[in-house]
Every structure is written in structure tokens, then in C-alpha cells.
Scaffold this active site. Structure first.
Site, PDB file in Angstrom:
ATOM      1  N   SER A  22      -2.661  -0.297 -10.599  1.00 15.10           N
ATOM      2  CA  SER A  22      -3.263  -1.290 -11.483  1.00 15.10           C
ATOM      3  C   SER A  22      -3.665  -2.515 -10.671  1.00 15.10           C
ATOM      4  CB  SER A  22      -2.253  -1.655 -12.579  1.00 15.10           C
ATOM      5  OG  SER A  22      -2.852  -2.439 -13.572  1.00 15.10           O
ATOM      6  N   ASN A  23      -4.085  -3.552 -11.342  1.00 13.25           N
ATOM      7  CA  ASN A  23      -4.433  -4.823 -10.721  1.00 13.25           C
ATOM      8  C   ASN A  23      -3.587  -5.919 -11.359  1.00 13.25           C
ATOM      9  OD1 ASN A  23      -6.421  -4.118  -8.937  1.00 13.25           O
ATOM     10  ND2 ASN A  23      -8.120  -4.780 -10.213  1.00 13.25           N
TER      11      ASN A  23
END
Ligand code: C5P
Length: 208
Positions: A22-23
Site C-alpha cells: 500500500s501507500n
């Protein structure tokens, strides 16, 4: 009154049923911009990845998980929108193979092959008619140059430049750049205050 699409939060790309890449993104800036747009009298639709925040009650919120889902949801509403603000931090890569069961530890290293996910802002720009597009860019190094390259590549009208210190923070500092590379605003403060000022610039420049 305009109908404004906001992408917000991170996306997740799963490699097995429990693990994902993810970020870093809290969704706070997307939330604050949504509120600023609503307070200015506009309709807001927020397409958001998984976040732990409450979006404004009067916004239409479409929850998604992956970047592909975010693009699909955005394309679904894009025709009815007058413009979009890309604040999301979509995960740019996804594992080529997604394991059906949880990957078991073997004591060995594990290599994961990643491929790029679609770019949502660029995808919406491809099919846009008269809509305006504003993207956020989180840059280090030669920030203005990189931001302008993104503005060109993603066919944006304005780009809002911030730094990595903005991630998960309550305060932020941003610069708003136009297509000529001019800095139209340099704003610092709590995210809700910054959002109001950024939205003012968007209103003046792009909303009729
Ligand atoms: O990740 P990047 O720095 O390229 O993000 C710049 C802008 O593009 C942001 O507005 C972000 O929401 C958007 N973006 C996107 N789809 C991606 C990656 C970024 O819409 N896959």
C-alpha cells in the site's frame, strides 16, 4: 454549483488473502478538500481507499480497495462530474500473481514480481470532455520540475505540490502550480485551513 470528484486515501494490492502492499495516506487532505468544496456549495463524490476517518456526511462516498477498483469507480461517475481533485495515494504496483491461500513461511527469501497499476488521473484525463483536473504530487529532490512533469503527463490544469512530511500529519505546506509553472499559492497550516485556500485557488482558476 459543480459536481466534484475527489480521490482520497491509499489503495491496497493484495499478494495473498492477508498481505498487501500500500501507500502511506490517511485520507485527511481528501476529507478536508471535500469539506471545503461542500462549504463552497458544491456536490462532492469521494472515491476512497481504506481509511480511518469520517468523510463529510453530505458527500457521496464510494469505498474501494485496489487501484483498479478506484479507477472503475471514478470512471463510473466521471461523466456526471465537472472536475476532479486527485488526492489519493493509489498503490502504483500490484503483484503479478495473487496466492489463493496465505503464503507460508519457508525460511527462504521470497521474491514478488510487481507490475504497474493504472494511473487514475491519467485515465480520467484520457476520456475527459470539458472537465478540469487537479492532482496532488508528493515530491522530493527537484520538486517543481517533477511536479510539472506530472502535470504534463497526467494532463492536469493545476498541480498541488507537497513533501513527504505531509503524510499522516495534521499540518502541511503546499504550493499550487499552473500549466505555465507559475506558483499561484504557497500555503501552510492545518490541513482543513490549507484545503480551504487550495479550493479557493481551484475555484478562481477553474470553476465557472
Ligand atoms: O503517485 P504520483 O506522485 O504520480 O501521484 C500524483 C497524482 O496522481 C496524485 O494526484 C495521485 O492521486 C494521482 N495518481 C493516480 N493514480 C495512480 C498514481 C497517482 O491517480 N496510480
Amino acid at each position: 454549483m459543480s459536481r466534484i470528484l475527489i480521490t482520497s486515501g491509499p489503495t491496497r494490492q493484495y499478494l495473498d488473502p492477508v498481505r498487501y502492499i500500500s501507500n502511506g495516506s490517511s485520507g485527511r487532505m481528501g476529507c478536508a478538500l471535500g469539506q471545503a468544496a461542500i462549504d463552497a456549495g458544491h456536490d462532492v463524490v469521494i472515491v476512497s481507499g481504506p481509511v480511518n476517518i469520517e468523510y463529510p456526511q453530505t458527500a457521496e462516498v464510494i469505498p474501494v480497495v485496489s487501484t483498479e477498483e478506484m479507477l472503475e469507480a471514478c470512471l463510473g461517475v466521471w461523466n456526471d462530474c465537472d472536475g476532479m481533485i486527485g488526492v489519493a495515494a493509489p498503490c502504483d504496483y500490484r503483484p503479478v500473481d495473487v496466492a489463493k491461500g496465505k503464503i507460508t513461511k519457508t525460511g527462504d527469501s521470497l521474491s514478488i514480481k510487481l507490475i504497474e497499476t493504472p494511473d487514475i488521473v491519467a485515465g480520467l484525463a484520457e476520456v475527459k470532455t470539458s472537465q478540469w483536473i487537479v492532482a496532488f504530487a508528493l515530491e522530493t529532490g527537484d520538486r517543481h520540475l517533477r511536479a510539472m512533469q506530472k502535470l504534463e503527463r497526467k494532463k492536469c490544469d493545476l498541480i498541488v505540490l507537497n513533501g513527504p512530511e505531509a503524510m499522516f500529519a495534521s499540518k502541511t505546506r503546499v504550493e499550487v502550480l499552473n500549466r505555465d509553472g507559475q506558483v499561484l499559492a504557497d500555503i501552510e497550516g492545518d490541513k482543513p485551513q490549507v484545503a480551504v485556500k487550495v479550493f479557493d485557488v481551484i475555484s478562481q482558476q477553474l470553476i465557472r
